[in-house]
Design an enzyme around this catalytic site. Sequence first.
Site, PDB file in Angstrom:
ATOM      1  N   GLY A   1      93.943  21.893  67.671  1.00 23.16           N
ATOM      2  CA  GLY A   1      94.866  22.567  66.747  1.00 23.16           C
ATOM      3  C   GLY A   1      94.245  23.613  65.841  1.00 23.16           C
TER       4      GLY A   1
ATOM      5  N   ASP B   1      98.097  14.642  58.105  1.00 26.23           N
ATOM      6  CA  ASP B   1      99.316  13.847  57.946  1.00 26.23           C
ATOM      7  C   ASP B   1      98.973  12.609  57.118  1.00 26.23           C
ATOM      8  OD1 ASP B   1     101.753  12.664  58.141  1.00 26.23           O
ATOM      9  OD2 ASP B   1     101.872  12.642  60.321  1.00 26.23           O
TER      10      ASP B   1
HETATM   11  P1  XMP Z   1      96.470  12.027  60.500  1.00 25.13           P
HETATM   12  O1  XMP Z   1      97.704  11.175  60.332  1.00 25.13           O
HETATM   13  O2  XMP Z   1      95.287  11.211  60.930  1.00 25.13           O
HETATM   14  O3  XMP Z   1      96.842  12.960  61.724  1.00 25.13           O
HETATM   15  O4  XMP Z   1      96.194  12.868  59.270  1.00 25.13           O
HETATM   16  C1  XMP Z   1      96.465  14.295  61.789  1.00 25.13           C
HETATM   17  C2  XMP Z   1      96.680  14.804  63.185  1.00 25.13           C
HETATM   18  O5  XMP Z   1      98.000  14.486  63.629  1.00 25.13           O
HETATM   19  C3  XMP Z   1      98.550  15.566  64.335  1.00 25.13           C
HETATM   20  N1  XMP Z   1      99.795  16.004  63.657  1.00 25.13           N
HETATM   21  C4  XMP Z   1     100.615  16.956  64.080  1.00 25.13           C
HETATM   22  N2  XMP Z   1     100.561  17.767  65.160  1.00 25.13           N
HETATM   23  N3  XMP Z   1     102.608  18.760  64.517  1.00 25.13           N
HETATM   24  C5  XMP Z   1     101.561  18.671  65.367  1.00 25.13           C
HETATM   25  O6  XMP Z   1     101.529  19.415  66.342  1.00 25.13           O
HETATM   26  C6  XMP Z   1     102.738  17.998  63.426  1.00 25.13           C
HETATM   27  O7  XMP Z   1     103.719  18.125  62.665  1.00 25.13           O
HETATM   28  C7  XMP Z   1     101.680  17.047  63.196  1.00 25.13           C
HETATM   29  N4  XMP Z   1     101.463  16.129  62.198  1.00 25.13           N
HETATM   30  C8  XMP Z   1     100.311  15.515  62.536  1.00 25.13           C
HETATM   31  C9  XMP Z   1      97.498  16.642  64.374  1.00 25.13           C
HETATM   32  O8  XMP Z   1      96.793  16.541  65.574  1.00 25.13           O
HETATM   33  C10 XMP Z   1      96.567  16.316  63.235  1.00 25.13           C
HETATM   34  O9  XMP Z   1      95.231  16.729  63.454  1.00 25.13           O
HETATM   35 MG    MG Z   2      94.564  18.008  65.351  1.00 25.69          MG
END
Ligand code: XMP
Ligand code: MG
Length: 185
Positions: A48, A107
């Site tokens: 990403g 997230d």
């Molecule tokens: P955490 O929960 O560990 O997750 O902070 C972070 C990773 O989750 C993915 N992520 C998303 N990917 N749209 C996406 O395409 C979203 O809205 C989204 N929210 C979380 C992403 O890989 C990030 O690194």
């Molecule tokens: Mg990611």
Amino acid sequence: MDANDMGSDLKDILVSEDEITTRLDELAKAIDAYYAGEEVLMVGVLRGSAMVMADLARKLHTPITMDWMAVSSYGSGTKSSGVVRILKDLTEDIMGRNVLIVEDIIDSGLTLSWLVQNLTSREPKDIKIMSMFRKPEAVRSMEVPVDWVGFDLPDEFVIGYGLDYAERYRNLPFVGTLAPHVYEK
Ligand code: XMP
Ligand code: MG
């Protein structure tokens, strides 16, 4: 790729291409000010952060090098568990160096929290975190203190500017949400 290519698959644009560019200018200034006179190794978290790495790196005046890491978080469905596996490790030895982790979106913060712990154990001189986007959960849980954030987003699944749904839409120049029918395909 742009909004026209999306047809009815696009619901809303949350952050426009212009807003991204303007914000990256501001962030680059702040990051340059922090590293004044030093070099930094930018660590991009695949896949990403490819877009933000490329754009931010070109705006920085600080001498930079780049390396990449790929991690996968074991989880149920779309929520990460904090149990992380390294899919691709850094090529560089970071001991004694300034490290800037560059993330696309935070997230729960569990993935990043694990990453910071892992990289800290390699004894860098300094670790800082820049994330282009942040969800409300990351603010609430304060799992990791992020040093620079581009935009705070609502608690919705977003795509574009490196972010995907089933690996698509990463090449959109803005960030937006998908129409519900896309998820039903
Ligand atoms: P955490 O929960 O560990 O997750 O902070 C972070 C990773 O989750 C993915 N992520 C998303 N990917 N749209 C996406 O395409 C979203 O809205 C989204 N929210 C979380 C992403 O890989 C990030 O690194
Ligand atoms: Mg990611």
